[in-house]
Scaffold this active site. Structure first.
Site, PDB file in Angstrom:
ATOM      1  N   HIS A 317      19.061 -23.727  -0.997  1.00 30.80           N
ATOM      2  CA  HIS A 317      19.378 -22.294  -1.066  1.00 30.80           C
ATOM      3  C   HIS A 317      18.111 -21.481  -1.318  1.00 30.80           C
ATOM      4  CE1 HIS A 317      22.050 -18.853  -2.583  1.00 30.80           C
ATOM      5  NE2 HIS A 317      20.838 -18.500  -2.973  1.00 30.80           N
ATOM      6  N   GLU A 318      17.327 -21.891  -2.320  1.00 33.37           N
ATOM      7  CA  GLU A 318      16.131 -21.128  -2.670  1.00 33.37           C
ATOM      8  C   GLU A 318      15.115 -21.098  -1.536  1.00 33.37           C
ATOM      9  OE1 GLU A 318      15.836 -19.209  -5.298  1.00 33.37           O
ATOM     10  OE2 GLU A 318      17.833 -19.854  -5.904  1.00 33.37           O
ATOM     11  N   HIS A 321      15.204 -18.369   1.076  1.00 34.43           N
ATOM     12  CA  HIS A 321      14.793 -17.023   0.663  1.00 34.43           C
ATOM     13  C   HIS A 321      13.323 -16.726   0.977  1.00 34.43           C
ATOM     14  CE1 HIS A 321      18.425 -15.712  -1.189  1.00 34.43           C
ATOM     15  NE2 HIS A 321      18.380 -16.502  -2.234  1.00 34.43           N
ATOM     16  N   ASP A 332      21.011 -12.512  -0.351  1.00 33.53           N
ATOM     17  CA  ASP A 332      22.233 -12.946  -1.030  1.00 33.53           C
ATOM     18  C   ASP A 332      23.334 -11.956  -0.668  1.00 33.53           C
ATOM     19  OD1 ASP A 332      21.438 -15.316  -2.445  1.00 33.53           O
ATOM     20  OD2 ASP A 332      20.268 -14.049  -3.782  1.00 33.53           O
TER      21      ASP A 332
END
Length: 375
Positions: A317-318, A321, A332
């Site tokens: 997920h990170e 970004h 998000d």
């Protein structure tokens, strides 16, 4: 045997949820709350949130206009229509054990105000005229409760501001330039800030999470074209299939690059962003990722539950970004299964949790466990 199981898993991604997910089947209100933006200074903005209903609500602050962390609360466009770069943080929050302090209680017809300085999270030094607006979805619990029972969408008014660039530039940014220690590519993966990895167990956990992220992302890239029904569930429109596939491939490469990646990963928090409830966070303007203490204490390396968080998919997920992985980087836009799958195709393809959720299928996780530890 491992290859056969892996191929079978590619066609069987489940529908889990990460983060503070909204449970399936709970109502989503279009008009339960109202958000109004107003200017209170050069770069100061006040959000007034009103409960339009006839019952008290507990509003979860995470990833909303009420978030106390320096997150993206509004979109900002300059007079020529260009979006202003965001320089704040993108955190991943823990789903379970939500505390009362994470919520704001709002009585029927009541209002609450939240003020923030947009110069702390955006470069407004050029000054001039800007247009702001906010939209999102707030998870809701009943009065005095912490169990999410619903959600409320909000769309604010457009706020037009004329900002003095010199004054805006004098505002201290929420995060300065990251100071790094010696960088090492652990097992030929993304650069890890060794100065932040004084705990050998944390370094070992991060190394394993990067390996798992690489394998999950690689399998998911294949699954995009092999399971179109599941792809449509998350991303809605086949025209974005190549974009989704290439992002998974980019995350896989960043997690296990043989030439070195464009991100720097920190075992621990060196910038003071690990507020209560934060598992990890990214500074996209600098391509820096930081793990927080509860990433190690509260998350398993890999979960065999569809709806559970773990270290591997939090890391995945990170990485989405970071613009160094793929541009434009993911936002998000919707957190958790219900919010992520309610997004439009245009929003979903740029939503970090849509990728983590797609990759976090139960059979994928079981397969990965067999590949990593066949015994």
């Amino acid at each position: 045997m491992q290859v056969i199981v892996a191929l079978a898993a590619l066609g069987s991604l489940a529908a889990p949820a990460l983060g503070f997910s909204i449970p399936r089947g709970v109502p989503v209100s279009q008009s339960m709350i109202d958000v109004k933006l107003s200017s209170t200074g050069n770069s100061m903005v006040k959000a007034t949130i009103t409960n339009n209903g006839n019952r008290a609500l507990n509003l979860l602050k995470f990833h909303t206009i009420m978030d106390s962390n320096p997150t993206r609360k509004v979109s900002i466009e300059s007079e020529d229509g260009k979006e202003i770069q965001f320089t704040g943080m993108m955190p991943t929050y823990k789903e379970k054990d939500l505390k009362p302090s994470y919520f704001i209680s709002l009585p029927p017809k009541g209002t609450v105000e939240h003020s923030f300085d947009i110069a702390r999270t955006h470069d407004l030094s050029r000054g001039g005229k800007f247009t702001l607006k906010a939209e999102g979805m707030v998870p809701i619990a009943e009065e005095n409760g912490t169990e999410i029972t619903g959600a409320a969408k909000y769309h604010s008014n457009e706020l037009h501001m004329t900002i003095d660039g010199e004054k805006a530039a004098s505002v201290e940014n929420a995060f300065g330039i990251v100071k790094r220690g010696p960088l090492t590519r652990i097992n030929k993966r993304t650069s890890i800030d060794m100065q932040s990895c004084g705990n050998s167990q944390e370094l070992q956990a991060l190394t394993a999470a990067l390996k798992a992220s690489a394998q999950l992302s690689s399998m998911s890239a294949q699954a995009v074209s092999q399971n179109q029904d599941k792809y449509m569930e998350y991303f809605k429109d086949p025209q974005y299939m190549q974009t989704v596939q290439s992002r998974f491939q980019a995350v896989a490469q960043e997690s296990s690059s043989t030439t070195g990646g464009g991100t720097t990963y920190h075992c621990s928090d060196t910038m003071g962003g690990c507020e209560e409830g934060v598992l990890a966070y990214t500074l996209p303007s600098q391509n820096e990722v930081f793990n927080c203490p509860i990433y190690y204490s509260d998350l398993p390396p890999l979960s065999n539950e569809c709806h559970a968080q773990d270290q591997a998919t939090t890391t995945l997920h990170e990485l989405t970004h970071n613009p160094a992985v793929q541009e434009p980087f993911c936002e998000d836009n919707g957190y958790g299964y219900e919010r992520a799958t309610a997004l439009s195709a245009e929003k979903a393809v740029q939503n970090a949790d849509s990728y983590a959720l797609f990759a976090n299928g139960k059979l994928n996780l079981i397969t990965l466990m067999l590949i990593i530890d066949p015994d």
